[in-house]
Design a protein around this motif. Structure first.
Motif, PDB file in Angstrom:
ATOM      1  N   THR A  22      51.833  41.146  35.843  1.00 29.80           N
ATOM      2  CA  THR A  22      52.898  41.837  36.575  1.00 29.80           C
ATOM      3  C   THR A  22      54.261  41.231  36.232  1.00 29.80           C
ATOM      4  N   THR A  39      49.412  39.377  43.848  1.00 28.45           N
ATOM      5  CA  THR A  39      48.560  39.970  42.822  1.00 28.45           C
ATOM      6  C   THR A  39      48.409  41.475  43.050  1.00 28.45           C
ATOM      7  N   ASP A  63      49.821  48.639  35.043  1.00 28.41           N
ATOM      8  CA  ASP A  63      49.503  47.325  35.589  1.00 28.41           C
ATOM      9  C   ASP A  63      48.331  47.483  36.563  1.00 28.41           C
ATOM     10  N   THR A  64      47.497  46.469  36.666  1.00 31.34           N
ATOM     11  CA  THR A  64      46.396  46.548  37.631  1.00 31.34           C
ATOM     12  C   THR A  64      46.908  46.126  38.998  1.00 31.34           C
ATOM     13  N   GLU A  68      41.476  43.253  38.959  1.00 29.68           N
ATOM     14  CA  GLU A  68      41.014  42.263  37.989  1.00 29.68           C
ATOM     15  C   GLU A  68      40.425  41.018  38.658  1.00 29.68           C
TER      16      GLU A  68
HETATM   17 MG    MG Z   1      49.537  41.611  39.054  1.00 30.01          MG
END
Ligand code: MG
Ligand code: GDP
Length: 172
Positions: A22, A39, A63-64, A68
């Protein structure tokens, strides 16, 4: 005009939680760095439009949002991607070991696409656990490009996206 571009390219950022995915993305698109990213910041994607090789390219950068953490990304995330960035943290050996996991997962769910391996947090020289040579060798073995970056110091961030974009355009 909004849709006046030559190529729309979907790029994914994957890798272990907290390696700086990120941060790398927001450094690139928003020109900023925060030391306290969650996160699960909830970013789906960011856009970046620029001129390269005489073409107007629009990158859609995904972006996740914390998936993850479970070392699995839902397959819809991978759908239709043109390029992939796998990120590890040079001060975290485990995140480097997991690069192979991320490559295998992504390869099973995408067509072969250009890939870039990023060793992030290159500013943490004292805490380094993965050498530059190891990173470069793994990337070579896996058929990926390689760069070490620092989202914090804005090192090699723009370079990373330009390098991958050049590779993606070669395939057009
Ligand atoms: Mg992130
Ligand atoms: P993500 O889970 O992979 O998206 O990782 P984040 O972007 O949320 O970053 C996790 C933590 O690492 C945050 O505290 C960031 O501020 C920090 N971080 C990210 N990139 C860097 C970097 O290049 N250098 C340093 N020193 N810290 C970073």
């Amino acid at each position: 005009m909004e849709d006046n571009y030559d190529y729309l390219l979907k790029v994914l950022l994957i890798g272990d939680s907290s390696v700086g995915k990120t941060s790398v993305l927001l450094r690139y698109t928003d020109k900023c760095f925060a030391s306290q990213f969650q996160t699960t910041i909830g970013v789906d994607f960011r856009l970046s439009t620029f001129q390269i090789q005489g073409k107007l390219v629009k990158l859609q950068l995904w972006d996740t949002a914390g998936q993850e953490r479970y070392r699995r990304i839902v397959s819809s995330y991978y759908r239709g991607s043109h390029g992939l960035i796998i990120v590890y943290d040079i001060s975290n050996r485990e995140s480097f070991k997991n690069v192979t996991h991320w490559l295998e997962e992504s390869s099973s769910r995408t067509d072969p696409v250009p890939k870039l391996l990023i060793g992030n947090k290159n500013d943490l020289k004292e805490q380094r656990k993965v050498s530059t040579d190891e990173g470069r060798e793994l990337a070579e073995q896996l058929g990926m490009d390689f760069l070490e970056t620092s989202a914090k110091n804005n090192e090699n961030i723009e370079e990373a996206f330009i390098r991958l974009t050049n590779k993606m355009l070669e395939k057009k």
